[in-house]
Design a protein around this motif. Sequence first.
Motif, PDB file in Angstrom:
ATOM      1  N   ARG A   6       0.543  -1.517  -0.145  1.00 42.04           N
ATOM      2  CA  ARG A   6      -0.006  -0.158   0.510  1.00 42.04           C
ATOM      3  C   ARG A   6       0.945   1.341  -0.378  1.00 42.04           C
ATOM      4  N   GLY A  42      -3.284   3.572  -3.478  1.00 47.50           N
ATOM      5  CA  GLY A  42      -3.572   2.181  -4.039  1.00 47.50           C
ATOM      6  C   GLY A  42      -2.333   0.785  -3.459  1.00 47.50           C
ATOM      7  N   TRP A  88      -7.420   2.234  -5.760  1.00 51.08           N
ATOM      8  CA  TRP A  88      -7.591   1.609  -4.442  1.00 51.08           C
ATOM      9  C   TRP A  88      -8.345   2.638  -3.636  1.00 51.08           C
ATOM     10  N   GLU A  96     -11.118   1.673  -0.871  1.00 55.54           N
ATOM     11  CA  GLU A  96     -11.597   1.528  -0.007  1.00 55.54           C
ATOM     12  C   GLU A  96      -9.958   1.009   0.376  1.00 55.54           C
ATOM     13  N   PRO A 109      -8.121  -2.152   1.966  1.00 57.03           N
ATOM     14  CA  PRO A 109      -8.143  -3.455   1.383  1.00 57.03           C
ATOM     15  C   PRO A 109      -9.193  -4.018   2.029  1.00 57.03           C
ATOM     16  N   ALA A 121     -14.392  -3.633  -0.275  1.00 61.32           N
ATOM     17  CA  ALA A 121     -12.593  -4.109  -1.049  1.00 61.32           C
ATOM     18  C   ALA A 121     -12.274  -6.090  -1.076  1.00 61.32           C
ATOM     19  N   SER A 128     -12.351  -7.616  -4.546  1.00 62.05           N
ATOM     20  CA  SER A 128     -11.382  -8.626  -4.994  1.00 62.05           C
ATOM     21  C   SER A 128     -11.918 -10.276  -5.198  1.00 62.05           C
ATOM     22  N   GLY A 136     -10.493  -0.183  -8.093  1.00 58.99           N
ATOM     23  CA  GLY A 136     -10.748  -1.036  -6.690  1.00 58.99           C
ATOM     24  C   GLY A 136     -11.120  -2.556  -6.794  1.00 58.99           C
TER      25      GLY A 136
END
Length: 262
Positions: free
Chosen positions: A78, A142, A191, A193, A195, A200, A204, A220
Amino acid sequence: MKQDQTPDGPRSRGPARWVGLLGAALLLVAALGFTALGLWQLQRLEWKQALIARVQQGLAQAPVLLDPRDGAAQEYQRVWLEGEFDHARETLVGASTVLGSGYWLMTPLRRAGGDWIWVNRGFVPRRDTERQRPAGPQRIEGLLRLSEPGGRLLQRNEAQSGRWYSRDVQALSQAAGLPASAVASSFIDVWPEPPGSAYAQLASSGDAVLKPPSVWPHPGLTVLRFSNNHRSYALTWFALAAMSLGAAFFLLRQSRQLRHPE
C-alpha cells in the motif's frame, strides 16, 4: 531345431521380451518426469504461500509514501503519492473484472520532481465511456504493481494500433513519448477503499457480481485472492510417478519370466 520353430519357443518369446523392456524403460523415464513435475509444484507451493503471506502483511499496514527509485518496494504494498495526471496520454488496456470485460484506464502521473509513474485509475466498460478527468494536484492511494511486459497468452500488445492486453510500463511509456529514464518501472492500482473493508473483499474475490457504478473509471477491482492448488497438483504428479514405477517393475518381471521360463 524343432524347438526354435515352435510358436511358443524362444524365438517367439524374444520380441515380446524386448517390447516389455522398452515399455519399462519408457515408464521409468515417465516416472522421472512426473517426479520432476511434482517437485516443481512443491516449489510453486512455497512461492505461492510466501506471496499470500506478503500480500496479507502489506494490506494490513498503512500506506507509505512511494519513492519510485526505491528498489525494496514490494508488489501489492500500500502506497500513496502526489502529482498531476496527464490525461492526454491516457491509454486503455484490456481487462476482465467482476463488472465484466472492458478496459483499465492507465494514466501517467507526473510528480513535482519531474518523474512519472503510470496509474491504473480503474475500470471502464467501453472505449467511449464518459469518464472523469481530475485536474490539478492529486493525492493517489493504491497498491504497487509490477509491470506486465509483452501481453497476454496468444495476445501481444500492438502499440501502433492501440491494442493493449497487458500493463507493460516500458511499452506504454514509449508509445506515449515519455522519457524512459524518468518513468517508474512499476505502476499503481488506485484503491480508494481500505483493502480490508467489506466492499474490498467483495471486489477482490473474483466470484461476485457488483452493481455497476454511475461514475467511471471505477477503481478498487484488483484481485487479491490467489488460487493455491499446488499441493494437490504435486500429489497428482507423485501418484502418477508411483503408478509408472509399478507398471515398469511389472513389465520387467514379465520380461524376466520370458527369458527364464520355469
